[in-house]
Design a protein around this motif. Structure first.
Motif, PDB file in Angstrom:
ATOM      1  N   ASP A 198       0.813  -1.266   0.070  1.00  0.00           N
ATOM      2  CA  ASP A 198       0.056  -0.104   0.076  1.00  0.00           C
ATOM      3  C   ASP A 198       0.900   1.450   0.086  1.00  0.00           C
ATOM      4  OD1 ASP A 198      -2.311  -1.354   0.029  1.00  0.00           O
ATOM      5  OD2 ASP A 198      -2.900  -0.978   2.118  1.00  0.00           O
ATOM      6  N   ALA A 199       1.824   1.294   0.878  1.00  0.00           N
ATOM      7  CA  ALA A 199       2.674   2.406   0.690  1.00  0.00           C
ATOM      8  C   ALA A 199       3.826   2.598  -0.515  1.00  0.00           C
ATOM      9  CB  ALA A 199       3.818   2.249   2.076  1.00  0.00           C
ATOM     10  N   LEU A 200       4.022   1.834  -1.175  1.00  0.00           N
ATOM     11  CA  LEU A 200       4.766   1.624  -2.399  1.00  0.00           C
ATOM     12  C   LEU A 200       3.671   2.359  -3.269  1.00  0.00           C
ATOM     13  CD1 LEU A 200       7.165   1.307  -4.089  1.00  0.00           C
ATOM     14  CD2 LEU A 200       5.812  -1.165  -4.621  1.00  0.00           C
ATOM     15  N   ARG A 201       2.447   1.654  -3.719  1.00  0.00           N
ATOM     16  CA  ARG A 201       1.677   2.476  -4.484  1.00  0.00           C
ATOM     17  C   ARG A 201       1.247   3.782  -4.201  1.00  0.00           C
ATOM     18  NH1 ARG A 201      -1.068  -2.381  -3.088  1.00  0.00           N
ATOM     19  NH2 ARG A 201      -2.839  -1.069  -2.160  1.00  0.00           N
ATOM     20  N   ASP A 202       0.974   4.154  -3.039  1.00  0.00           N
ATOM     21  CA  ASP A 202       0.855   5.500  -2.763  1.00  0.00           C
ATOM     22  C   ASP A 202       1.868   6.412  -2.992  1.00  0.00           C
ATOM     23  OD1 ASP A 202      -0.984   7.574  -1.268  1.00  0.00           O
ATOM     24  OD2 ASP A 202       0.938   7.858  -0.089  1.00  0.00           O
ATOM     25  N   GLY A 203       2.929   6.016  -2.543  1.00  0.00           N
ATOM     26  CA  GLY A 203       4.216   6.473  -3.083  1.00  0.00           C
ATOM     27  C   GLY A 203       4.451   7.172  -4.638  1.00  0.00           C
ATOM     28  N   LEU A 204       4.287   5.931  -5.198  1.00  0.00           N
ATOM     29  CA  LEU A 204       4.421   5.886  -6.649  1.00  0.00           C
ATOM     30  C   LEU A 204       3.315   7.000  -7.244  1.00  0.00           C
ATOM     31  CD1 LEU A 204       5.042   2.270  -7.731  1.00  0.00           C
ATOM     32  CD2 LEU A 204       6.909   4.185  -7.799  1.00  0.00           C
ATOM     33  N   GLU A 205       2.075   6.760  -6.784  1.00  0.00           N
ATOM     34  CA  GLU A 205       1.164   7.673  -7.400  1.00  0.00           C
ATOM     35  C   GLU A 205       1.246   9.165  -7.159  1.00  0.00           C
ATOM     36  OE1 GLU A 205      -2.468   6.032  -5.706  1.00  0.00           O
ATOM     37  OE2 GLU A 205      -2.775   4.546  -7.072  1.00  0.00           O
ATOM     38  N   ARG A 206       1.657   9.275  -5.883  1.00  0.00           N
ATOM     39  CA  ARG A 206       1.977  10.622  -5.645  1.00  0.00           C
ATOM     40  C   ARG A 206       3.164  11.151  -6.299  1.00  0.00           C
ATOM     41  NH1 ARG A 206       0.262  12.807  -0.682  1.00  0.00           N
ATOM     42  NH2 ARG A 206      -0.999  11.215   0.528  1.00  0.00           N
ATOM     43  N   LEU A 207       4.280  10.551  -6.857  1.00  0.00           N
ATOM     44  CA  LEU A 207       5.450  10.791  -7.521  1.00  0.00           C
ATOM     45  C   LEU A 207       4.916  11.270  -8.947  1.00  0.00           C
ATOM     46  CD1 LEU A 207       8.392  10.966  -7.511  1.00  0.00           C
ATOM     47  CD2 LEU A 207       8.563   8.486  -8.301  1.00  0.00           C
ATOM     48  N   ILE A 208       4.225  10.410  -9.615  1.00  0.00           N
ATOM     49  CA  ILE A 208       3.925  10.458 -10.928  1.00  0.00           C
ATOM     50  C   ILE A 208       2.767  11.729 -11.056  1.00  0.00           C
ATOM     51  CG2 ILE A 208       4.560   8.400 -11.482  1.00  0.00           C
ATOM     52  CD1 ILE A 208       1.568   7.500 -12.026  1.00  0.00           C
ATOM     53  N   LEU A 209       1.887  11.774  -9.985  1.00  0.00           N
ATOM     54  CA  LEU A 209       0.949  12.918 -10.160  1.00  0.00           C
ATOM     55  C   LEU A 209       1.660  14.157 -10.019  1.00  0.00           C
ATOM     56  CD1 LEU A 209      -2.107  11.434  -8.170  1.00  0.00           C
ATOM     57  CD2 LEU A 209      -1.891  11.927 -10.685  1.00  0.00           C
ATOM     58  N   GLY A 210       2.723  14.349  -8.933  1.00  0.00           N
ATOM     59  CA  GLY A 210       3.425  15.587  -8.621  1.00  0.00           C
ATOM     60  C   GLY A 210       4.286  15.956  -9.924  1.00  0.00           C
ATOM     61  N   TYR A 211       4.629  15.034 -10.702  1.00  0.00           N
ATOM     62  CA  TYR A 211       5.280  15.303 -12.072  1.00  0.00           C
ATOM     63  C   TYR A 211       4.567  16.166 -13.220  1.00  0.00           C
ATOM     64  CZ  TYR A 211       9.356  14.869 -15.329  1.00  0.00           C
ATOM     65  OH  TYR A 211      10.295  14.820 -16.225  1.00  0.00           O
ATOM     66  N   GLU A 212       3.147  16.001 -13.085  1.00  0.00           N
ATOM     67  CA  GLU A 212       2.177  16.890 -13.979  1.00  0.00           C
ATOM     68  C   GLU A 212       2.710  18.302 -13.998  1.00  0.00           C
ATOM     69  OE1 GLU A 212      -1.657  16.003 -13.071  1.00  0.00           O
ATOM     70  OE2 GLU A 212      -1.656  13.838 -13.573  1.00  0.00           O
ATOM     71  N   PRO A 213       2.629  18.829 -15.230  1.00  0.00           N
ATOM     72  CA  PRO A 213       1.994  18.583 -16.256  1.00  0.00           C
ATOM     73  C   PRO A 213       2.906  17.595 -17.399  1.00  0.00           C
ATOM     74  CG  PRO A 213       2.601  20.707 -16.759  1.00  0.00           C
ATOM     75  CD  PRO A 213       2.939  20.397 -15.326  1.00  0.00           C
ATOM     76  N   TYR A 214       3.754  17.312 -16.916  1.00  0.00           N
ATOM     77  CA  TYR A 214       4.788  16.465 -17.908  1.00  0.00           C
ATOM     78  C   TYR A 214       4.354  14.941 -17.904  1.00  0.00           C
ATOM     79  CZ  TYR A 214       7.334  20.668 -17.125  1.00  0.00           C
ATOM     80  OH  TYR A 214       7.839  21.921 -17.164  1.00  0.00           O
TER      81      TYR A 214
END
Length: 277
Positions: A102-118
């Motif tokens: 769960d913590a890994l998935r949450d971290g990955l989602e936050r990481l790629i969402l934080g990279y937007e708009p790229y």
């Protein structure tokens, strides 16, 4: 796009019947390391390494793991080495949707969402997409539904003649880069599933409109090979960066990769911020 569990990767082709010795020798030769050099790294002797490789000596579990570490053997293949030596695998393969991750998935989602708009996405060992942000879904606009059906595969989406390929202006160069990347992964992991994917995408025809080699834009001094792709009449340029986890202790985690696309020119930066503002 939320993180989804991907299908299992085909097991290693390593055979326990042959023992660990031939497999260790193959990894040592692949890494271009002599028996003496490996012995020095592993605090052993060249004689002992030779005995292990020829089957005259059965390595301990600790020795198998030590040699695998010094040979930079992938986690999945370390399990195969342990099995071949007669020991139980020590690295679990936890499903990506398991509560333990769960913590890994949450971290990955936050990481790629934080990279937007790229654009940014997460792929597994066979390039199936397990997560992607809005920057990626923007690039996929107009791709046929048949290619967007799960499991979404990054290589198939990029190189298929009905996927992104016709819109990539420097397709021959970018295609060559992707195929070379897959070849390196196949040499490292010896995955039948990855080999099958490579043979599939390498056989895709190059769209006729991409037949000419695009001349580099002299006004833009690219610092790495860009992917130059058309989107709604505009030409966008990206360079790709791939990140993996350090010292993974789980096969699933070891085989995840985060790919981010950095805008390669000011026009791409401006357009993406305008598009997603």
């Amino acid at each position: 796009m939320a993180i989804v569990a991907s299908g299992p990767v085909a097991p290693s082709t390593a055979s326990a019947q042959k023992g660990a010795g031939p497999l260790l020798r193959a990894w040592r030769e692949r890494r271009r390391v002599s028996q003496l050099e490996l012995a020095l790294r592993a605090d052993s002797s060249a004689r002992h390494i030779s005995f292990i490789e020829t089957g005259r000596s059965r390595p301990s579990e600790e020795m198998v793991l030590r040699l695998a570490e010094h040979l930079d053997v992938p986690v999945r293949e370390r399990n195969a080495l342990l099995l071949a030596a007669g020991y139980a695998p020590c690295y679990p393969e936890t499903p990506l949707d398991a509560p333990a991750l769960d913590a890994l998935r949450d971290g990955l989602e936050r990481l790629i969402l934080g990279y937007e708009p790229y654009p940014a996405l997460v792929v597994d060992a066979t390039y199936d997409v397990v997560a992607a942000n809005r920057g990626v879904t923007m690039l996929l606009a107009g791709v046929p539904e048949s290619l967007l059906a799960p499991p979404l595969n990054a290589m198939r989406l990029t190189l298929h003649p009905e996927g992104l390929a016709p819109r990539i202006r420097n397709l021959r160069a970018w295609r060559g880069h992707l195929l070379a990347q897959m070849e390196r992964q196949i040499a490292l992991h010896r995955s039948p599933a990855l080999r099958a994917l490579y043979e599939e995408v390498a056989a895709y025809p190059v769209p006729e409109e991409c037949g000419a080699v695009e001349e580099p834009d002299e006004e833009v001094p690219y610092f790495a090979l860009p992917m130059r792709i058309e989107h709604e009449g505009r030409l966008l340029s990206f360079v790709s960066s791939i990140s993996t986890f350090n010292t993974p202790m789980d096969v699933t985690v070891a085989e995840l990769a985060i790919e981010t696309f950095l805008p390669a020119d000011p026009a791409t930066v401006k357009y993406l911020h305008m598009l997603m503002s």
